[in-house]
Design a protein around this motif. Structure first.
Motif, mmCIF file in Angstrom:
data_model
loop_
_atom_site.group_PDB
_atom_site.id
_atom_site.type_symbol
_atom_site.label_atom_id
_atom_site.label_comp_id
_atom_site.label_asym_id
_atom_site.label_seq_id
_atom_site.Cartn_x
_atom_site.Cartn_y
_atom_site.Cartn_z
ATOM 1 N N VAL A 175 32.526 -23.413 28.917
ATOM 2 C CA VAL A 175 31.102 -23.775 28.936
ATOM 3 C C VAL A 175 30.631 -23.950 27.503
ATOM 4 O O VAL A 175 30.849 -23.082 26.653
ATOM 5 C CB VAL A 175 30.251 -22.701 29.639
ATOM 6 C CG1 VAL A 175 28.775 -23.092 29.593
ATOM 7 C CG2 VAL A 175 30.710 -22.508 31.082
ATOM 8 N N VAL A 230 27.266 -24.245 25.436
ATOM 9 C CA VAL A 230 25.813 -24.082 25.432
ATOM 10 C C VAL A 230 25.261 -24.878 24.252
ATOM 11 O O VAL A 230 25.679 -24.670 23.105
ATOM 12 C CB VAL A 230 25.433 -22.593 25.308
ATOM 13 C CG1 VAL A 230 23.913 -22.442 25.236
ATOM 14 C CG2 VAL A 230 26.003 -21.798 26.481
ATOM 15 N N THR A 232 32.003 -27.621 30.863
ATOM 16 C CA THR A 232 30.679 -27.704 31.462
ATOM 17 C C THR A 232 29.627 -27.539 30.372
ATOM 18 O O THR A 232 29.733 -26.633 29.534
ATOM 19 C CB THR A 232 30.481 -26.589 32.502
ATOM 20 O OG1 THR A 232 31.437 -26.760 33.549
ATOM 21 C CG2 THR A 232 29.078 -26.627 33.090
ATOM 22 N N ARG A 242 25.859 -26.639 29.270
ATOM 23 C CA ARG A 242 24.678 -25.910 29.710
ATOM 24 C C ARG A 242 23.659 -25.979 28.579
ATOM 25 O O ARG A 242 23.895 -25.433 27.496
ATOM 26 C CB ARG A 242 25.040 -24.472 30.046
ATOM 27 C CG ARG A 242 23.903 -23.694 30.708
ATOM 28 C CD ARG A 242 24.422 -22.450 31.389
ATOM 29 N NE ARG A 242 25.362 -22.782 32.462
ATOM 30 C CZ ARG A 242 25.955 -21.877 33.246
ATOM 31 N NH1 ARG A 242 25.718 -20.590 33.054
ATOM 32 N NH2 ARG A 242 26.788 -22.253 34.184
ATOM 33 N N TRP A 299 19.719 -25.816 26.756
ATOM 34 C CA TRP A 299 18.492 -25.015 26.730
ATOM 35 C C TRP A 299 17.461 -25.743 25.887
ATOM 36 O O TRP A 299 17.793 -26.454 24.946
ATOM 37 C CB TRP A 299 18.762 -23.605 26.173
ATOM 38 C CG TRP A 299 19.275 -23.601 24.751
ATOM 39 C CD1 TRP A 299 20.565 -23.738 24.351
ATOM 40 C CD2 TRP A 299 18.494 -23.487 23.556
ATOM 41 N NE1 TRP A 299 20.665 -23.718 22.976
ATOM 42 C CE2 TRP A 299 19.403 -23.547 22.457
ATOM 43 C CE3 TRP A 299 17.135 -23.311 23.291
ATOM 44 C CZ2 TRP A 299 18.979 -23.457 21.143
ATOM 45 C CZ3 TRP A 299 16.713 -23.219 21.978
ATOM 46 C CH2 TRP A 299 17.629 -23.293 20.917
ATOM 47 N N VAL A 305 20.394 -17.709 28.192
ATOM 48 C CA VAL A 305 21.240 -18.712 28.844
ATOM 49 C C VAL A 305 22.715 -18.354 28.694
ATOM 50 O O VAL A 305 23.525 -18.542 29.613
ATOM 51 C CB VAL A 305 20.963 -20.108 28.243
ATOM 52 C CG1 VAL A 305 21.930 -21.145 28.812
ATOM 53 C CG2 VAL A 305 19.532 -20.517 28.506
#
Length: 376
Positions: free
Chosen positions: A69, A71, A90, A92, A94, A103
């Motif tokens: 992931v 961020v 992935t 993600r 914010w 998060v």
């Protein structure tokens, strides 16, 4: 003048394999995972390099058995999606005004110990610790020194191309005039030639003439190079995202017998260090092999630095060829072998090649002559 060979592009599968290997290595080291901030580690693992590194949190979370992931701030998500490695992870995001640590926290084991990039900002680490006081962290250099150390075939091709470009630069610099010019003039020539050879980034152009050569990291200055000077040249940068780094020592006019002798000793030491390279040998043995030669000839106290450092997406990275480093060499590792002798107030000598570990020994990625070159 130079051939602009294009490397085989990295694919999403290449980055997926790197991230999987990193997560599995972390688990094997007893870590809950790896946190990777913007910088060389992130580029190596994902192909993503933010256009600007700011106070906004960007962090890659790698945990064995789970999808990677990344961020990212919402305003940078579109750029992250364009990275070659993006399909293997992935995203993600914010938004400004939200808590990026809130998060990130659910992605982490609340009681886990994590490896984190050496260059991660303290404010981000402290932000995570505040939300997850049961977590602990250690630098990747400390807990996963092999993270980028072993190169695949496409990485080796890029390192070889960078080495060949640095070699071409050296061949050209031998044709320029040294005597009567400043060190900065020759350094500018080196930078220009590295760029012409395909380097996108020039990291350093050391030109240490006469007594300045006794300082291993001397920055080229206004000293005028004179006939009779020994001149240490150490230069490199990035080509196709991978580093070059080579050193040769030249002489303006004919050397004295002592200068020639010292150069011959360093050349013999460098040869010994390169010949010691083979799988399974501890890194410190490369240092010992080179240092033994210099010590035998009475200059041991004048060899004042480690014998080598790793190279890859940065020009200095693990592993290090230094006493006390017992990490065994593995095929695919790449590092410098660069012994030197430094006589304060007089002159210095250093000879450096990048060497990669093969299945049964080592292979130099630099091929220029190591004999003392005479320049004008």
């Amino acid at each position: 003048m130079f051939s602009p060979n294009q490397p085989v592009p990295f694919t999403a599968d290449d980055y997926r394999a790197r991230m999987t290997r990193a997560a599995e290595s972390a688990a094997a080291a007893g870590l809950a995972g790896v946190l990777v901030a913007p910088g060389p580690d992130l580029v190596h693992l994902t192909g993503y390099q933010p256009t600007a590194i700011t106070e906004r949190l960007t962090i890659l979370v790698l945990t064995a058995g789970q999808d990677p992931v990344l961020v990212v701030p919402t305003l940078e998500a579109a750029d992250a999606e364009k990275a070659v490695g993006a399909p293997a992870l992935t995203l993600r995001d914010w938004t400004d005004g939200k808590d990026p640590y809130a998060v990130t926290a659910p992605l982490l084991d609340a009681k886990g110990r994590f490896g984190i990039s050496d260059n991660a900002w303290a404010m981000h680490l402290l932000g995570l610790q505040q939300l997850l006081p049961g977590t602990s962290y250690a630098s990747l250099t400390e807990v996963l020194p092999m993270l980028r150390a072993v190169k695949d075939s496409h990485e080796l091709d890029r390192l070889a191309a960078a080495g060949a470009a640095a070699d071409a630069t050296y061949e050209e610099i031998l044709k320029v005039r040294f005597a009567g010019r400043r060190e900065t003039d020759v350094a500018a020539d080196l930078a220009r030639l590295l760029t012409e050879s395909g380097h996108s980034q020039v990291d350093f152009t050391v030109v240490g003439s006469g007594p300045n050569g006794a300082n291993p990291h001397h920055e080229a200055g206004d000293r005028t190079i004179e006939r009779g000077d020994m001149v240490v040249l150490d230069f490199g940068g990035l080509k196709h995202g991978y580093g070059s780094d080579t050193s040769r020592t030249v002489h303006v006019g004919e050397p004295t017998p002592e200068e020639q002798r010292v150069h011959d000793i360093v050349r013999e030491a460098q040869e010994a260090g390169c010949k010691a390279v083979r799988p399974g040998v501890a890194c410190q043995e490369i240092d010992r092999a080179a240092r033994a030669v210099i010590t035998e000839f009475g200059y041991g106290e004048r060899f004042i630095h480690r014998t080598g450092h790793g190279i890859g997406v940065t020009t200095h990275e693990p592993p290090y060829m230094i006493e006390g480093e017992e990490l065994p060499l593995v095929p695919g590792m790449c590092f410098s072998v660069e012994p030197g002798i430094y006589l304060p107030g007089r002159f210095g000598v250093r000879i450096e090649d990048i060497v990669t570990v093969t299945e049964d020994g080592g292979r130099r990625l630099n091929a220029t002559a190591r004999e003392l070159a005479i320049v004008e």
